[in-house]
Design a protein around this motif. Sequence first.
Motif, PDB file in Angstrom:
ATOM      1  N   PRO A  49      45.079  46.023  44.801  1.00 36.62           N
ATOM      2  CA  PRO A  49      43.616  46.095  44.913  1.00 36.62           C
ATOM      3  C   PRO A  49      42.899  46.045  43.573  1.00 36.62           C
ATOM      4  O   PRO A  49      41.717  45.692  43.518  1.00 36.62           O
ATOM      5  CB  PRO A  49      43.392  47.443  45.618  1.00 36.62           C
ATOM      6  N   LEU A  50      43.586  46.364  42.486  1.00 41.13           N
ATOM      7  CA  LEU A  50      42.941  46.333  41.171  1.00 41.13           C
ATOM      8  C   LEU A  50      42.642  44.904  40.720  1.00 41.13           C
ATOM      9  O   LEU A  50      41.816  44.695  39.823  1.00 41.13           O
ATOM     10  CB  LEU A  50      43.838  47.026  40.127  1.00 41.13           C
ATOM     11  N   ARG A  51      43.314  43.911  41.308  1.00 46.51           N
ATOM     12  CA  ARG A  51      43.130  42.514  40.912  1.00 46.51           C
ATOM     13  C   ARG A  51      42.468  41.681  42.006  1.00 46.51           C
ATOM     14  O   ARG A  51      42.395  40.456  41.894  1.00 46.51           O
ATOM     15  CB  ARG A  51      44.488  41.883  40.558  1.00 46.51           C
ATOM     16  N   GLU A  52      41.951  42.341  43.048  1.00 43.00           N
ATOM     17  CA  GLU A  52      41.454  41.618  44.214  1.00 43.00           C
ATOM     18  C   GLU A  52      39.957  41.863  44.424  1.00 43.00           C
ATOM     19  O   GLU A  52      39.563  42.922  44.908  1.00 43.00           O
ATOM     20  CB  GLU A  52      42.246  42.041  45.456  1.00 43.00           C
ATOM     21  N   PRO A  53      39.120  40.894  44.067  1.00 41.83           N
ATOM     22  CA  PRO A  53      37.690  41.029  44.367  1.00 41.83           C
ATOM     23  C   PRO A  53      37.477  41.198  45.867  1.00 41.83           C
ATOM     24  O   PRO A  53      38.168  40.563  46.669  1.00 41.83           O
ATOM     25  CB  PRO A  53      37.095  39.705  43.867  1.00 41.83           C
ATOM     26  N   PRO A  54      36.567  42.057  46.271  1.00 45.62           N
ATOM     27  CA  PRO A  54      36.407  42.341  47.708  1.00 45.62           C
ATOM     28  C   PRO A  54      36.046  41.122  48.540  1.00 45.62           C
ATOM     29  O   PRO A  54      36.343  41.080  49.740  1.00 45.62           O
ATOM     30  CB  PRO A  54      35.290  43.398  47.740  1.00 45.62           C
TER      31      PRO A  54
END
Length: 305
Positions: A49-54
């Motif tokens: 999730p730290l590298r995944e734009p919502p």
Amino acid sequence: MEHTRYRGRFAPSPTGPLHFGSLVTAVATWLEARAANGDWLVRIEDLDPLREPPEATDQILHSLDVHGLHSDEPIRFQSRRHPAYQDAIDHLLGNGKAYRCSCSRKQLQAHGGRHPHQCRTLKAVSGGSPHAIRFALIDERCQWMDLLLGPQQQTVQAELDDPVLQRKEGFYAYQLAVAVDDIDQGITHVVRGSDLLDMTAQQQQIFQALGAAAPQWLHIPVILNDQNQKLSKQNHAPALDDSKPAANLVHALAALGQHPPELLFSATVDEVLAWARAHWQRTAIPLTSQQARGITPSTQSHLDH
């Protein structure tokens, strides 16, 4: 679950919108499944999730939809699969196929890949200390048949090449999750970029340790940008222009060596895909990235016949 029917998948990581290289892979996976009258699944590998734009997941699914690439089963999201991954880790730890490792990358580099804490042999890391989970490879000279590249072989070395299954931060690693989900979904064939070729031998051992046969592999060349770098989000690959899906598909087919006729630029998405299904030739796929450069969306819209 044993499957005799062809089952393939496209499994992007939602670190940004789809780019042209992603579309080429998606088209290749879709056409291989269709050529075999099999199933084509979409899996979102949202493990970090730290590298995944919502907004990235919705962007990816929208791009696939407008390009006529629809999953034959409900979309799978790896972020909802954590219990299955933990069960697999517990199983591997329990039978000695995985171990806890507190070594940092810097420590491993300083010791030539060996574990200064002797994590593999001593198993001294307590469950409460910060640690990764690594797979315990065995020394092997692995051989297999790639469906495009032909006979392949790789040498893996125990300890030196042991892949991470779960990071110290708690995130499950690609090497674990992809095997668990391929097994659970009964994936029989994997079509993917040749940048992942080097990890195939490691993954085959993970499949075996989880009690399953590895799928058949087909590695296609990665698409390069003007600087001869892999077209990727890290290298700032532009997002697909979803307003021109038919043209994008024609360019992808050209990059896959299929020689689509220029008249397809004025066709609909369904017509392009129908032509691609009727004319798909795996043997025409280029073997190298240089050969695959072909025609990209940034070049003139003139194709060789």
